[in-house]
Design an enzyme around this catalytic site. Structure first.
Site, mmCIF file in Angstrom:
data_model
loop_
_atom_site.group_PDB
_atom_site.id
_atom_site.type_symbol
_atom_site.label_atom_id
_atom_site.label_comp_id
_atom_site.label_asym_id
_atom_site.label_seq_id
_atom_site.Cartn_x
_atom_site.Cartn_y
_atom_site.Cartn_z
ATOM 1 N N GLU A 214 -8.305 -13.163 14.834
ATOM 2 C CA GLU A 214 -8.274 -11.988 14.136
ATOM 3 C C GLU A 214 -9.480 -11.701 13.370
ATOM 4 O O GLU A 214 -10.347 -12.368 13.289
ATOM 5 C CB GLU A 214 -7.353 -12.930 12.689
ATOM 6 C CG GLU A 214 -6.070 -13.170 13.244
ATOM 7 C CD GLU A 214 -5.047 -12.188 13.784
ATOM 8 O OE1 GLU A 214 -4.987 -10.866 13.118
ATOM 9 O OE2 GLU A 214 -4.616 -12.060 14.708
ATOM 10 N N ARG B 284 0.843 -1.234 0.169
ATOM 11 C CA ARG B 284 0.057 -0.027 0.050
ATOM 12 C C ARG B 284 0.823 1.308 -0.126
ATOM 13 O O ARG B 284 0.211 2.356 -0.071
ATOM 14 C CB ARG B 284 -1.005 0.002 1.243
ATOM 15 C CG ARG B 284 -2.216 -0.661 0.855
ATOM 16 C CD ARG B 284 -3.203 -0.839 2.219
ATOM 17 N NE ARG B 284 -2.710 -1.789 3.113
ATOM 18 C CZ ARG B 284 -3.027 -1.742 4.298
ATOM 19 N NH1 ARG B 284 -4.087 -0.932 4.759
ATOM 20 N NH2 ARG B 284 -2.587 -2.827 5.089
ATOM 21 N N TYR C 86 30.107 34.232 -3.391
ATOM 22 C CA TYR C 86 30.389 32.940 -3.668
ATOM 23 C C TYR C 86 31.738 32.628 -2.937
ATOM 24 O O TYR C 86 32.487 33.269 -3.494
ATOM 25 C CB TYR C 86 30.155 32.286 -4.994
ATOM 26 C CG TYR C 86 30.449 31.006 -4.809
ATOM 27 C CD1 TYR C 86 29.569 29.963 -4.393
ATOM 28 C CD2 TYR C 86 31.581 30.518 -5.699
ATOM 29 C CE1 TYR C 86 30.063 28.779 -4.305
ATOM 30 C CE2 TYR C 86 31.924 29.075 -5.498
ATOM 31 C CZ TYR C 86 31.441 28.291 -4.978
ATOM 32 O OH TYR C 86 31.746 27.018 -4.880
ATOM 33 N N ASP D 60 7.619 -1.745 11.397
ATOM 34 C CA ASP D 60 6.881 -0.434 10.738
ATOM 35 C C ASP D 60 6.208 0.211 11.761
ATOM 36 O O ASP D 60 5.029 0.996 11.421
ATOM 37 C CB ASP D 60 5.849 -0.938 9.552
ATOM 38 C CG ASP D 60 4.743 -1.908 9.976
ATOM 39 O OD1 ASP D 60 4.729 -2.248 11.631
ATOM 40 O OD2 ASP D 60 3.796 -2.327 9.334
ATOM 41 N N THR E 218 2.622 -14.510 10.378
ATOM 42 C CA THR E 218 3.627 -14.174 11.481
ATOM 43 C C THR E 218 4.023 -15.377 12.262
ATOM 44 O O THR E 218 5.360 -15.338 12.660
ATOM 45 C CB THR E 218 2.780 -13.087 12.638
ATOM 46 O OG1 THR E 218 1.615 -13.613 12.764
ATOM 47 C CG2 THR E 218 2.452 -12.064 11.766
HETATM 48 C C1 UD1 Z 1 -1.033 -8.698 13.043
HETATM 49 C C2 UD1 Z 1 -1.610 -9.585 14.227
HETATM 50 C C3 UD1 Z 1 -2.795 -8.988 14.989
HETATM 51 C C4 UD1 Z 1 -2.376 -7.406 15.427
HETATM 52 C C5 UD1 Z 1 -1.929 -6.741 14.159
HETATM 53 C C6 UD1 Z 1 -1.289 -5.631 14.843
HETATM 54 C C7 UD1 Z 1 -1.134 -11.783 13.704
HETATM 55 C C8 UD1 Z 1 -1.616 -13.157 13.132
HETATM 56 N N1 UD1 Z 1 -1.824 -10.974 13.395
HETATM 57 O O1 UD1 Z 1 -2.208 -8.597 12.004
HETATM 58 O O2 UD1 Z 1 -3.470 -9.728 15.780
HETATM 59 O O3 UD1 Z 1 -3.493 -6.924 15.834
HETATM 60 O O4 UD1 Z 1 -0.858 -7.466 13.574
HETATM 61 O O5 UD1 Z 1 -0.876 -4.845 13.848
HETATM 62 O O6 UD1 Z 1 -0.213 -12.095 14.023
HETATM 63 N N2 UD1 Z 1 5.164 -10.394 8.782
HETATM 64 C C9 UD1 Z 1 6.239 -11.099 8.205
HETATM 65 N N3 UD1 Z 1 6.020 -12.490 7.745
HETATM 66 C C10 UD1 Z 1 4.895 -12.995 7.058
HETATM 67 C C11 UD1 Z 1 3.706 -12.102 7.809
HETATM 68 C C12 UD1 Z 1 3.981 -10.979 8.510
HETATM 69 O O7 UD1 Z 1 7.504 -10.842 8.359
HETATM 70 O O8 UD1 Z 1 4.811 -13.942 6.687
HETATM 71 C C13 UD1 Z 1 5.280 -9.341 9.352
HETATM 72 C C14 UD1 Z 1 4.800 -8.033 8.520
HETATM 73 O O9 UD1 Z 1 5.849 -7.433 7.406
HETATM 74 C C15 UD1 Z 1 4.281 -6.875 9.679
HETATM 75 C C16 UD1 Z 1 4.136 -7.897 10.683
HETATM 76 O O10 UD1 Z 1 4.564 -9.188 10.549
HETATM 77 O O11 UD1 Z 1 5.505 -6.239 9.947
HETATM 78 C C17 UD1 Z 1 2.428 -8.136 10.610
HETATM 79 O O12 UD1 Z 1 1.905 -8.675 9.611
HETATM 80 P P1 UD1 Z 1 0.622 -8.133 9.106
HETATM 81 O O13 UD1 Z 1 0.252 -9.114 7.913
HETATM 82 O O14 UD1 Z 1 0.525 -6.904 8.787
HETATM 83 O O15 UD1 Z 1 -0.480 -8.633 10.141
HETATM 84 P P2 UD1 Z 1 -1.760 -8.207 10.331
HETATM 85 O O16 UD1 Z 1 -2.893 -8.905 9.666
HETATM 86 O O17 UD1 Z 1 -1.845 -6.659 10.514
#
Ligand code: UD1
Ligand code: CA
Length: 488
Positions: A163, A21, A374, A111, A87
């Site tokens: 979630e 995004r 200058y 982030d 995650t």
């Molecule tokens: C996640 C949480 C959610 C929480 C939210 C807060 C989980 C399943 N969900 O959701 O409970 O409220 O964050 O912002 O944990 N990332 C990786 N590898 C992956 C997936 C994600 O490194 O395979 C990193 C992303 O870069 C990011 C973070 O993990 O920095 C969170 O991932 P994102 O997909 O944004 O999770 P949310 O759906 O926001």
């Protein structure tokens, strides 16, 4: 990193996600806020916990991110997550990279630029004191949309995290959310990770499933609610980037005001995270202090000034100017409308005045370049005054050369110093001088010949013009005056 925690502390920073995004060729966590990349802010917060190790999980655009982290913090362990399977999977990759660690593992995201080390430390301390298998850093928000919800039983104990996409309408009503920051007992985490499945609406391995697993194992789970939820807020697009940038700036500016800095207009003052200010510095509206700028006591900066990686001495005054990698001495004055480029070094009590550009120039204590000049590749001795409209001609079209002006010299207006050239201590020049040869100490250099007037030139060469008519009238009037004088 030292081993401050008895059983060890590992901080895992997740940064493998795409950040689509942002619509950017630059990876999300590499976008800057307050002069640092987002991940730099998070790594600083992690480091403030004094951990035994930090692991960063990279995936998307991992060359960019890894290079940045290696430069910034070579001791951070880089773990590569080839595919972003969730995650839970990301943390598994991190744990595989660190081997048999014990103690506490804290998970954070790359982030969240407002994250503060103090909050992480308090969270980990509570987790350790309560001897829990997992702790969630939760937040209570007005609009929980998109977040994982913290589900508690009637006793108030944390049961699970669900979630958004997997939640029932009733669960979606819950306003306590998972910030994403979790603390684990390393051994429990290692045992739980292989037990996480991906049978959910996203088909991902959710780290948050570990909460339910701990409960099934009969282990202690708890949540620690953070008051300041913005600390854990992630940036997903550029509108959020700007909003979080403004918020971080507001916090930095407020901190400096509490530390004794006068900031007339916080809304138009931007101060990067690594800037250092002393007490009784005054910052006027429209000013940006960037990078590693340092400003000493009683200096007044602004209005409308940008200083990047500059050092400003006590009591100096910088008005409506732009400077980068410059040193401005104590009690010196700069501006209005000065442009100080890298390598400018203005001595104590010196002056760089209106419409003056400087680069690689050392201007001694009390020396002045007041107007329209200058100054490039130059050394100007203490107490010297450079006349208005002087150009240090440092470039011959092939190479750059230096000009040296000695102490207490007085050079006149509209001079050109053709480098390499040296003007001695106490020397002087006449107006309009082009200095091509060295000027010995105390000498006066003049290069233009005596003035020659070609009488009535405009009358013949510009005949019929307003210029010629004006000259004719003036000459006629002068003749009449002379006659009057002769007759009287
Ligand atoms: C996640 C949480 C959610 C929480 C939210 C807060 C989980 C399943 N969900 O959701 O409970 O409220 O964050 O912002 O944990 N990332 C990786 N590898 C992956 C997936 C994600 O490194 O395979 C990193 C992303 O870069 C990011 C973070 O993990 O920095 C969170 O991932 P994102 O997909 O944004 O999770 P949310 O759906 O926001
Ligand atoms: Ca997210």
């Amino acid at each position: 990193m030292s081993a401050g925690h008895t059983n060890g502390l590992t901080v895992v920073v997740l940064a493998a996600g795409g950040g689509t995004r942002m619509k950017s060729k630059t990876m999300k966590v590499l976008h800057p806020i307050a002069g640092r990349t987002m991940i730099e802010h998070v790594l600083a917060a992690a480091r403030a916990m004094d951990p035994d190790r930090i692991v960063a999980v990279v995936g998307h655009q991992r060359e960019q991110v890894s290079e940045h982290i290696r430069e910034l913090a070579p001791d951070v362990v880089l773990a590569v997550q080839e595919e972003q399977l969730g995650t839970g999977h990301a943390v598994r990759v991190a744990m595989d990279a660190v081997g048999d660690t014990t103690g506490t593992v804290v998970i954070a995201y790359g982030d969240t630029p407002l994250l503060d080390g103090e909050s992480l430390r308090a969270f980990a301390a509570e987790h350790e004191a309560a001897e829990r298998a997992v702790s969630v850093l939760s937040g209570v928000v007005d609009n929980p949309f998109g977040y994982g919800r913290v589900l508690r039983n009637d006793e108030g104990d944390v049961e699970a995290i669900v979630e958004e996409k997997d939640a029932t309408p009733a669960q979606r009503e819950v306003c306590e959310i998972n910030s994403g920051i979790l603390a684990f007992d390393a051994e429990f985490l290692r045992s739980a990770l292989p037990r996480i499945g991906n049978d959910n609406s996203k088909g991902e391995y959710y780290l948050t499933d570990t909460i339910g697993i701990a409960r099934e194992d009969g282990l202690t789970v708890g949540a620690h609610t953070i008051e300041d939820v913005m600390q854990t807020e992630g940036v997903n697009d550029r509108a959020q980037l700007a909003r979080m940038g403004a918020e971080l700036n507001r916090r930095i500016v407020t901190r400096w005001m509490h530390d004794g800095v006068t900031i007339m207009d916080p809304a138009t003052t931007w101060i990067d995270a690594d800037v250092e200010l002393s007490r009784d510095v005054t910052i006027l509206p429209g000013t940006q202090l960037l990078g590693t700028t340092v400003v000493a006591e009683d200096a007044v900066i602004g209005p409308d000034t940008t200083l990047k990686d500059c050092e400003v001495g006590g009591g100096a005054r910088v008005i409506r100017s732009h400077a980068e990698l410059a040193v401005i001495g104590g009690e010196a004055t700069v501006g209005p409308f000065s442009y100080l480029r890298p390598g400018t070094n203005l001595g104590a009590g010196g002056k760089i005045g209106a419409f003056v550009e400087t680069k690689n120039a050392t201007i001694g204590d009390g020396a002045k370049v007041p107007h329209l000049s200058y100054v490039g590749d130059a050394e100007i001795g203490e107490g010297t005054n450079i006349g208005a409209g002087t150009i240090f001609a440092n470039y011959d079209g092939v190479a750059k050369h230096r000009t040296t002006v000695g102490r207490h010299a007085r050079t006149a207006s509209n001079n050109t110093f053709v480098a390499p050239v040296e003007i001695g201590d106490g020397a002087a020049t006449g107006a309009g001088t082009v200095v091509r040869r060295d000027v010995p100490p105390g000498a006066l250099a003049v290069s233009s010949g005596p003035q020659r007037n070609i009488e009535r030139w405009a009358l013949t060469k510009r005949a019929g013009t307003a210029q010629a008519r004006a000259a004719e009238q003036a000459l006629g009037a002068r003749r009449d005056d002379e006659q009057d004088v002769a007759e009287s």
